[in-house]
Design an enzyme around this catalytic site. Structure first.
Site, PDB file in Angstrom:
ATOM      1  N   ASP A   1       0.812  -1.234   0.000  1.00 51.36           N
ATOM      2  CA  ASP A   1       0.000   0.000   0.000  1.00 51.36           C
ATOM      3  C   ASP A   1       0.843   1.282   0.000  1.00 51.36           C
ATOM      4  O   ASP A   1       0.493   2.248  -0.670  1.00 51.36           O
ATOM      5  CB  ASP A   1      -1.023  -0.005   1.139  1.00 51.36           C
ATOM      6  CG  ASP A   1      -0.417  -0.374   2.484  1.00 51.36           C
ATOM      7  OD1 ASP A   1       0.815  -0.583   2.550  1.00 51.36           O
ATOM      8  OD2 ASP A   1      -1.176  -0.443   3.471  1.00 51.36           O
TER       9      ASP A   1
ATOM     10  N   ASP B   1       2.712 -10.351   3.050  1.00 50.48           N
ATOM     11  CA  ASP B   1       1.599 -10.303   4.008  1.00 50.48           C
ATOM     12  C   ASP B   1       0.223 -10.624   3.397  1.00 50.48           C
ATOM     13  O   ASP B   1      -0.706 -10.952   4.120  1.00 50.48           O
ATOM     14  CB  ASP B   1       1.519  -8.918   4.665  1.00 50.48           C
ATOM     15  CG  ASP B   1       2.659  -8.681   5.643  1.00 50.48           C
ATOM     16  OD1 ASP B   1       3.542  -9.564   5.745  1.00 50.48           O
ATOM     17  OD2 ASP B   1       2.673  -7.632   6.312  1.00 50.48           O
TER      18      ASP B   1
ATOM     19  N   GLY C   1       3.310 -10.917   9.391  1.00 54.46           N
ATOM     20  CA  GLY C   1       1.969 -10.420   9.112  1.00 54.46           C
ATOM     21  C   GLY C   1       1.602  -9.393  10.165  1.00 54.46           C
ATOM     22  O   GLY C   1       1.192  -9.748  11.261  1.00 54.46           O
TER      23      GLY C   1
ATOM     24  N   ALA D   1      -1.963 -26.907  12.133  1.00 54.62           N
ATOM     25  CA  ALA D   1      -1.828 -26.303  13.470  1.00 54.62           C
ATOM     26  C   ALA D   1      -3.081 -26.578  14.300  1.00 54.62           C
ATOM     27  O   ALA D   1      -4.190 -26.651  13.761  1.00 54.62           O
ATOM     28  CB  ALA D   1      -1.629 -24.794  13.336  1.00 54.62           C
TER      29      ALA D   1
ATOM     30  N   ARG E   1       7.702 -24.412  23.874  1.00 55.77           N
ATOM     31  CA  ARG E   1       8.802 -23.634  23.296  1.00 55.77           C
ATOM     32  C   ARG E   1       8.247 -22.654  22.263  1.00 55.77           C
ATOM     33  O   ARG E   1       7.289 -22.969  21.551  1.00 55.77           O
ATOM     34  CB  ARG E   1       9.802 -24.547  22.588  1.00 55.77           C
ATOM     35  CG  ARG E   1      10.521 -25.515  23.513  1.00 55.77           C
ATOM     36  CD  ARG E   1      11.594 -24.793  24.328  1.00 55.77           C
ATOM     37  NE  ARG E   1      12.413 -25.731  25.070  1.00 55.77           N
ATOM     38  CZ  ARG E   1      12.158 -26.169  26.298  1.00 55.77           C
ATOM     39  NH1 ARG E   1      11.066 -25.762  26.928  1.00 55.77           N
ATOM     40  NH2 ARG E   1      12.977 -27.016  26.897  1.00 55.77           N
TER      41      ARG E   1
ATOM     42  N   ILE F   1      13.378 -15.268   7.611  1.00 55.24           N
ATOM     43  CA  ILE F   1      13.505 -16.477   6.775  1.00 55.24           C
ATOM     44  C   ILE F   1      12.330 -16.540   5.789  1.00 55.24           C
ATOM     45  O   ILE F   1      12.431 -17.095   4.697  1.00 55.24           O
ATOM     46  CB  ILE F   1      13.560 -17.742   7.670  1.00 55.24           C
ATOM     47  CG1 ILE F   1      13.969 -18.954   6.852  1.00 55.24           C
ATOM     48  CG2 ILE F   1      12.252 -17.986   8.379  1.00 55.24           C
ATOM     49  CD1 ILE F   1      14.155 -20.216   7.683  1.00 55.24           C
ATOM     50  N   GLN F   2      11.208 -15.910   6.195  1.00 51.18           N
ATOM     51  CA  GLN F   2       9.998 -15.934   5.362  1.00 51.18           C
ATOM     52  C   GLN F   2      10.079 -15.009   4.158  1.00 51.18           C
ATOM     53  O   GLN F   2       9.209 -15.019   3.298  1.00 51.18           O
ATOM     54  CB  GLN F   2       8.774 -15.526   6.204  1.00 51.18           C
ATOM     55  CG  GLN F   2       8.488 -16.480   7.333  1.00 51.18           C
ATOM     56  CD  GLN F   2       7.654 -15.835   8.429  1.00 51.18           C
ATOM     57  OE1 GLN F   2       6.442 -15.869   8.399  1.00 51.18           O
ATOM     58  NE2 GLN F   2       8.304 -15.229   9.400  1.00 51.18           N
TER      59      GLN F   2
HETATM   60  O1  F6P Z   1       5.321  -6.093   5.043  1.00 51.47           O
HETATM   61  C1  F6P Z   1       6.031  -7.262   4.998  1.00 51.47           C
HETATM   62  C2  F6P Z   1       6.762  -7.543   6.280  1.00 51.47           C
HETATM   63  O2  F6P Z   1       7.466  -8.729   6.050  1.00 51.47           O
HETATM   64  C3  F6P Z   1       5.895  -7.675   7.542  1.00 51.47           C
HETATM   65  O3  F6P Z   1       5.249  -8.906   7.676  1.00 51.47           O
HETATM   66  C4  F6P Z   1       6.914  -7.422   8.614  1.00 51.47           C
HETATM   67  O4  F6P Z   1       6.305  -6.909   9.766  1.00 51.47           O
HETATM   68  C5  F6P Z   1       7.797  -6.382   8.002  1.00 51.47           C
HETATM   69  O5  F6P Z   1       7.698  -6.546   6.618  1.00 51.47           O
HETATM   70  C6  F6P Z   1       9.215  -6.458   8.450  1.00 51.47           C
HETATM   71  O6  F6P Z   1       9.881  -5.365   7.971  1.00 51.47           O
HETATM   72  P1  F6P Z   1      11.453  -5.103   8.150  1.00 51.47           P
HETATM   73  O7  F6P Z   1      12.162  -6.106   7.289  1.00 51.47           O
HETATM   74  O8  F6P Z   1      11.666  -3.722   7.701  1.00 51.47           O
HETATM   75  O9  F6P Z   1      11.751  -5.351   9.589  1.00 51.47           O
END
Ligand code: F6P
Length: 303
Positions: free
Chosen positions: A88, A112, A155, A171, A228, A235-236
């Site tokens: 956005d 996200d 997210g 899950a 835990r 990594i995502q």
């Molecule tokens: O908007 C994508 C995102 O991966 C979010 O899920 C996360 O909060 C943010 O970016 C992390 O941003 P940065 O890499 O700047 O810490």
């Protein structure tokens, strides 16, 4: 994103246009960090995560004078059409540039999946695959040790990664910012499971709710079950993209150039009902993202 950059470049070249890649997003745009892109420049990029053009956050792009400078730089370089890949914030910038006379088209790129007008954004499917792969591994150790695992995924305001990965990874509980939750609900799932001779659990938690460590501590305290926490983090946001993301990138990139060739501007591309669509940026940003309640119900009923 690389699949989209490749598609934009090659569709444009196919149609006899010249292509410039702008490095580091709006920051690079303002600083004139442009490089010509040829067919070969985008070879062997499909399997790469991240973006070959680099990325940067630029908060000052919300300022009018910065936007005007950007439009001026684009004119100096003779750029007649701009394709912006992002979420956005990037689309707001694209809208401003379009209003300053630069034909601009947006491609949704964020893991996200938080843009309401499109069912999927680039990177989301790959991020879900990464989370599911991690869950599979965490489940192995969790099952062996007979523990509960709390896994926090990305997210900020949108729980789609948690929802999709939770359903794909099996899950026991999915906690997202869109739905209120109480720690008692988690405890109840564990206590009910105990009666059914269940000894390990996976709780998937979206970053927007946060507090994985604290939640793990509380679960352990109340239920006595060893728990835990794992925060998957960045990594995502890397790794070889899924086929779906690559195909989507190709379709979005191709359509973005088609729109520019049709003389269109101030639009974003997306996907709905398996069809590539485009719409006005303001209209797209005004739409409110709806949480998939049905998918959530399915996840909970079959957990
Ligand atoms: O908007 C994508 C995102 O991966 C979010 O899920 C996360 O909060 C943010 O970016 C992390 O941003 P940065 O890499 O700047 O810490």
């Amino acid at each position: 994103m690389n699949a989209a950059i490749r598609a934009v470049t090659r569709t444009a070249l196919y149609n006899g246009l010249e292509v410039m890649g702008i490095e580091r997003g709006y920051l690079g745009l303002v600083n004139g960090e442009f490089k010509p892109l040829h067919k070969k420049s985008v070879s062997d990029v499909l399997n790469k995560g991240g973006t070959i053009l680099k990325t940067a956050r630029m908060d000052t792009f919300s300022q009018k004078e910065v936007q005007e400078r950007a439009a001026q730089v684009l004119r100096i370089f003779g750029i007649e059409g701009l394709v912006v890949i992002g979420g956005d914030g990037s689309f707001m910038g694209a809208s401003k540039l379009a209003e300053l006379g630069i034909n601009t088209i947006g491609i949704p790129g964020t893991i996200d999946n938080d843009l309401a007008y499109t069912e999927f954004t680039l990177g989301f499917d790959s991020a879900v695959d990464t989370v599911v792969d991690a869950i599979n591994k965490i489940k192995d150790t969790s099952a062996s040790h007979e523990r509960c695992s709390v896994v926090e995924v990305m997210g900020r305001h949108c729980g789609d990664i948690a929802l999709y990965a939770g359903i794909a990874g099996g899950a026991e509980m999915i906690i997202v910012p869109e739905r209120p939750y109480a720690i008692d609900d988690v405890v109840k799932v564990i206590l009910e499971g105990r009666v059914q001779d269940k000894h390990h659990y996976l709780i998937l938690l979206a970053e927007g709710v946060g507090g994985a460590q604290e939640m793990a501590r509380e679960i352990q305290e109340v239920t006595g079950l060893e728990t835990r926490a794992t925060v998957l983090g960045h990594i995502q946001r890397g790794g070889s993209p899924s086929s779906m993301d690559r195909i989507l990138g190709a379709q979005f990139g191709h359509r973005a150039v088609e729109l520019l060739l049709e003389g269109k501007s101030h639009r974003v591309v997306g996907i709905r009902n398996n069809q590539i669509i485009d719409m006005d940026i303001h209209e797209a940003l005004a739409m409110e993202k709806k949480f998939d309640e049905k998918l959530f119900t399915i996840a909970m009923e079959i957990s």
